[in-house]
Scaffold this active site. Sequence first.
Site: not given
Ligand code: ACO
Length: 447
Positions: A285, A326, A382
Amino acid sequence: MGTLEATKTDEKTTSATGTRDALTVTDHRTGKTYELPIKNGTIRAMDLRQMKTGPDDFGLMSYDPAFLNTASCTSRITYIDGDKGILRYRGYPIDVLAENCTYLEVAYLLLHGELPNKQEFEQFTREITYHTMIHESLKKVMDAFNYDAHPMGMLISTVAAMSTFYPEAHNVHDAKVRQKQIHRLIAKMPTISAFAYRHSVGMPYMYPNNALTYSENFLTMLFRTPAEKYVPNPTLVRALDVLFILHADHEQNCGTHAMRGIGSAHTDPYSAVAGAASALYGPLHGGANEEVLKMLQEIGSISNVPAFIKEVKEGRGEKRLMGFGHRVYKNFDPRAKIIKRMAEEVFEVTGRNPLLDIALELERIALQDEYFVKRKLYPNVDFYSGLIYEALGIPTKAFTVLFAIPRTSGWLAQWQEMLEDPEQKIARPRQVYLGQGERAFVPMERR
Ligand code: ACO
């Protein structure tokens, strides 16, 4: 098809066009058919409960881990269309607010639903300005932390401790009392955040100055040494204020969900904000801005970018490209676009951050790589904000604190809305129990 059961709700199910806003469902376990009203594009989960296999059956529930498709409230504060990359506060597009407003104007908008007129704005600004001092005993609470305490840990604990200083805050049903705590929280967050930073670098706390604006005051409390005059650069002040606007609210994200959840027990707002800030602290987050900087430092140079991308792809979710992806935005994050533009203005004053080139290269490769394209992973708020914070001279560990300061107005607007919503009750999700049935107790010597 079996018998048609009427729902228990008395919602009007005929739309203006004459079509029925209703969903017809057949439960094949019993052969019964039900009609569920559709309102605002939703069905009521409670309308499922009437679907039973027999008198002892609890009734059907919906199962939605991590709330992928469940609305927990109605809201009139923030609108997001993730596919189109739209973000609006109270109907105003985020880029228009970022272009034309100060953070305090936007905080007022979130809390009251309308932009303030001149008089309302002056009064609100005065309320905030005259609540920026913190109790000297609260300062002593902060003194008790170790020199290397994480600023978010200090912020969360100190905000929670504030509830002991303002016991009247427990009266959450009194609108006047609520207003007072809202002003206190918005006003004191920068002071506590700046003190947390000063504590970590062993500098004396710098008290707020009522002659300064919200963002000028924060930068001054952060960076002024008592021995010298300090005048923050206007471009940097404006950049910080715009960052505050962009971070002020984001509808039902993890931290806001925590705020509403805790607040639904009628907990005081200081304790609830401390809980919301704890959620924000997580690396998935608001903690991501700190993680992005660590990641860029770890990559070290542009030539290492392809190898890093390869590791992320092979890690299949184990290692993530921080600042990418996201839950809601599946096209682009409109906040990231504004921040990227603003970074250039900031770097004209501070000099170019060498990590920017690594970030740009990461973005360039990721946006054309099939792994990221297929999963709709784009830079989020971010990805570039940390580079600006670093250029402002803010240490990496304090980045999430800079997110928590403006998000406080969003949390409080959502908290108020929740308390005034007659449909809301204490938040209490259901579970699907898959554990053991009743079994016989075994004394320890026989286990
Ligand atoms: N890098 C690489 N792969 C990723 C990333 C990433 N940043 N984010 C998601 N994926 C992949 C996952 O591994 C998954 O792959 P799969 O389908 O092969 O299993 C797919 O993309 C979907 O990801 P989920 O985790 O199901 O997506 P979710 O909507 O639950 O997560 C989140 C969203 C938590 C923001 C995620 O994209 C992440 O962890 N990003 C990195 C952390 C980040 O930047 N967070 C800030 C978000 S903005 C905020 O909160 C202010």
